[in-house]
Design an enzyme around this catalytic site. Sequence first.
Site, PDB file in Angstrom:
ATOM      1  N   SER A  79      36.482  32.637  33.414  1.00 59.24           N
ATOM      2  CA  SER A  79      35.429  31.713  32.859  1.00 59.24           C
ATOM      3  C   SER A  79      36.063  31.308  31.426  1.00 59.24           C
ATOM      4  CB  SER A  79      34.185  32.383  32.684  1.00 59.24           C
ATOM      5  OG  SER A  79      33.466  31.425  31.744  1.00 59.24           O
ATOM      6  N   TYR A  94      29.433  39.818  30.509  1.00 57.40           N
ATOM      7  CA  TYR A  94      30.085  38.955  31.172  1.00 57.40           C
ATOM      8  C   TYR A  94      31.478  38.432  30.673  1.00 57.40           C
ATOM      9  CZ  TYR A  94      30.546  34.209  33.579  1.00 57.40           C
ATOM     10  OH  TYR A  94      31.125  33.224  34.206  1.00 57.40           O
TER      11      TYR A  94
HETATM   12  N1  LIG Z   1      28.787  27.916  37.099  1.00 52.42           N
HETATM   13  C1  LIG Z   1      29.471  27.784  35.762  1.00 52.42           C
HETATM   14  O1  LIG Z   1      29.180  27.219  34.790  1.00 52.42           O
HETATM   15  C2  LIG Z   1      30.679  29.073  35.649  1.00 52.42           C
HETATM   16  C3  LIG Z   1      31.449  28.792  34.517  1.00 52.42           C
HETATM   17  C4  LIG Z   1      32.604  29.457  34.136  1.00 52.42           C
HETATM   18  C5  LIG Z   1      33.098  30.590  35.261  1.00 52.42           C
HETATM   19  N2  LIG Z   1      32.199  30.514  36.361  1.00 52.42           N
HETATM   20  C6  LIG Z   1      32.609  31.646  37.319  1.00 52.42           C
HETATM   21  O2  LIG Z   1      32.416  30.850  38.599  1.00 52.42           O
HETATM   22  C7  LIG Z   1      32.394  32.106  39.745  1.00 52.42           C
HETATM   23  C8  LIG Z   1      31.274  31.135  40.823  1.00 52.42           C
HETATM   24  O3  LIG Z   1      30.063  31.150  39.900  1.00 52.42           O
HETATM   25  P1  LIG Z   1      28.964  30.065  40.353  1.00 52.42           P
HETATM   26  O4  LIG Z   1      28.381  29.567  39.114  1.00 52.42           O
HETATM   27  O5  LIG Z   1      29.227  29.364  41.665  1.00 52.42           O
HETATM   28  O6  LIG Z   1      27.783  31.189  40.824  1.00 52.42           O
HETATM   29  P2  LIG Z   1      26.582  31.280  41.765  1.00 52.42           P
HETATM   30  O7  LIG Z   1      25.618  32.000  41.255  1.00 52.42           O
HETATM   31  O8  LIG Z   1      26.340  30.059  42.304  1.00 52.42           O
HETATM   32  O9  LIG Z   1      27.200  32.017  43.171  1.00 52.42           O
HETATM   33  C9  LIG Z   1      27.556  33.557  42.752  1.00 52.42           C
HETATM   34  C10 LIG Z   1      27.582  34.173  44.250  1.00 52.42           C
HETATM   35  O10 LIG Z   1      27.987  35.245  43.889  1.00 52.42           O
HETATM   36  C11 LIG Z   1      27.330  36.333  44.789  1.00 52.42           C
HETATM   37  N3  LIG Z   1      27.214  37.577  44.376  1.00 52.42           N
HETATM   38  C12 LIG Z   1      26.638  38.395  43.214  1.00 52.42           C
HETATM   39  N4  LIG Z   1      27.018  39.608  43.300  1.00 52.42           N
HETATM   40  C13 LIG Z   1      27.621  39.841  44.386  1.00 52.42           C
HETATM   41  C14 LIG Z   1      28.129  41.259  44.945  1.00 52.42           C
HETATM   42  N5  LIG Z   1      28.120  42.409  44.127  1.00 52.42           N
HETATM   43  N6  LIG Z   1      28.845  40.954  46.098  1.00 52.42           N
HETATM   44  C15 LIG Z   1      28.886  39.891  46.737  1.00 52.42           C
HETATM   45  N7  LIG Z   1      28.335  38.550  46.080  1.00 52.42           N
HETATM   46  C16 LIG Z   1      27.643  38.613  45.164  1.00 52.42           C
HETATM   47  C17 LIG Z   1      25.579  35.885  44.612  1.00 52.42           C
HETATM   48  O11 LIG Z   1      24.786  36.231  45.633  1.00 52.42           O
HETATM   49  C18 LIG Z   1      26.131  34.166  44.567  1.00 52.42           C
HETATM   50  O12 LIG Z   1      25.890  33.690  45.985  1.00 52.42           O
HETATM   51  C19 LIG Z   1      31.922  33.090  38.884  1.00 52.42           C
HETATM   52  O13 LIG Z   1      33.157  33.819  38.911  1.00 52.42           O
HETATM   53  C20 LIG Z   1      31.628  32.664  37.630  1.00 52.42           C
HETATM   54  O14 LIG Z   1      31.976  33.677  36.575  1.00 52.42           O
HETATM   55  C21 LIG Z   1      31.294  29.506  36.830  1.00 52.42           C
END
Ligand SMILES: NC(=O)c1ccc[n+]([C@@H]2O[C@H](COP(=O)([O-])OP(=O)(O)OC[C@H]3O[C@@H](n4cnc5c(N)ncnc54)[C@H](O)[C@@H]3O)[C@@H](O)[C@H]2O)c1
Length: 243
Positions: free
Chosen positions: A134, A147
């Site tokens: 991130s 985080y």
């Molecule tokens: N959305 C953003 O703005 C953003 C920004 C920077 C980085 N990211 C990164 O992108 C990645 C995906 O984020 P997203 O926004 O799609 O999130 P999201 O919340 O849409 O999806 C995350 C998924 O991870 C699953 N999860 C959580 N804990 C878990 C565990 N212990 N075992 C298995 N599954 C588990 C959840 O059930 C969920 O389905 C993450 O690594 C996040 O840090 C997202």
Amino acid sequence: MTATAIITGAARGIGAATARRLTEDGWKVALLDRDALVESTAAELGANARGYVGDVASADDWERIVAAVREEFGPIDGLVSNALVTDPTPLHEMDVSSWQRQLDVNLTGTFHAVRACLPDLRRARDGRVVVVSSVHASFGLPDVPGYATTKAGLTGLTRQLAVQYGDEVRVNCVVPGPIRTAQWDRLSEEDLRQSARETVLGRLGRPEEVAGVIAFLLGDDASFMTGSTVTVDGGWSITKNSS
Ligand SMILES: NC(=O)c1ccc[n+]([C@@H]2O[C@H](COP(=O)([O-])OP(=O)(O)OC[C@H]3O[C@@H](n4cnc5c(N)ncnc54)[C@H](O)[C@@H]3O)[C@@H](O)[C@H]2O)c1
């Protein structure tokens, strides 16, 4: 390409978009999530996708799921470590169990993932790993100490893995900025507009726009890339407001 990839955190968001994109590119995909929704997310992608319910922080779950994926699709060629938990709380109010859970899922989850898949990834000297970090890895924002720490750890771990496994396994990192997923649901419309204004492109990204970069890094076109950190943030990290 007929190869098999495991994607964690794939029930929704960037993980689900990545699974969809990889099936379109010809991969067989195993979607892993702790949420049983992952089974219907996978079912929508057809016969080359299968959902597995498990916790990335559990070594036992990894052992069980990797064995099941091998049985279903054969050895694992690609891994996308994407699952996250976050607790937006300042450090002085965060209890240690919440801190620890963020480390366990975001950081140690990647450790378990790589350990479980490594024998397969190394077998043909052509394994591919993409770690999802991130912009919080490099920029300080309030209220996300756990985080941000894990995301900075993941960029370091990416380099360690790339150096360690050399020409056996390519390991790269994606650094998303603001991407409109369920993570943003608790924000008001005004906060969403404000976050959009903080990018150069003036909008939040779509999960598919990160999935495309992950698919590229996992694919043959990135054959000379390892240890790289690729930012996908609409210019969020290269602009400042200052007069
Ligand atoms: N959305 C953003 O703005 C953003 C920004 C920077 C980085 N990211 C990164 O992108 C990645 C995906 O984020 P997203 O926004 O799609 O999130 P999201 O919340 O849409 O999806 C995350 C998924 O991870 C699953 N999860 C959580 N804990 C878990 C565990 N212990 N075992 C298995 N599954 C588990 C959840 O059930 C969920 O389905 C993450 O690594 C996040 O840090 C997202």
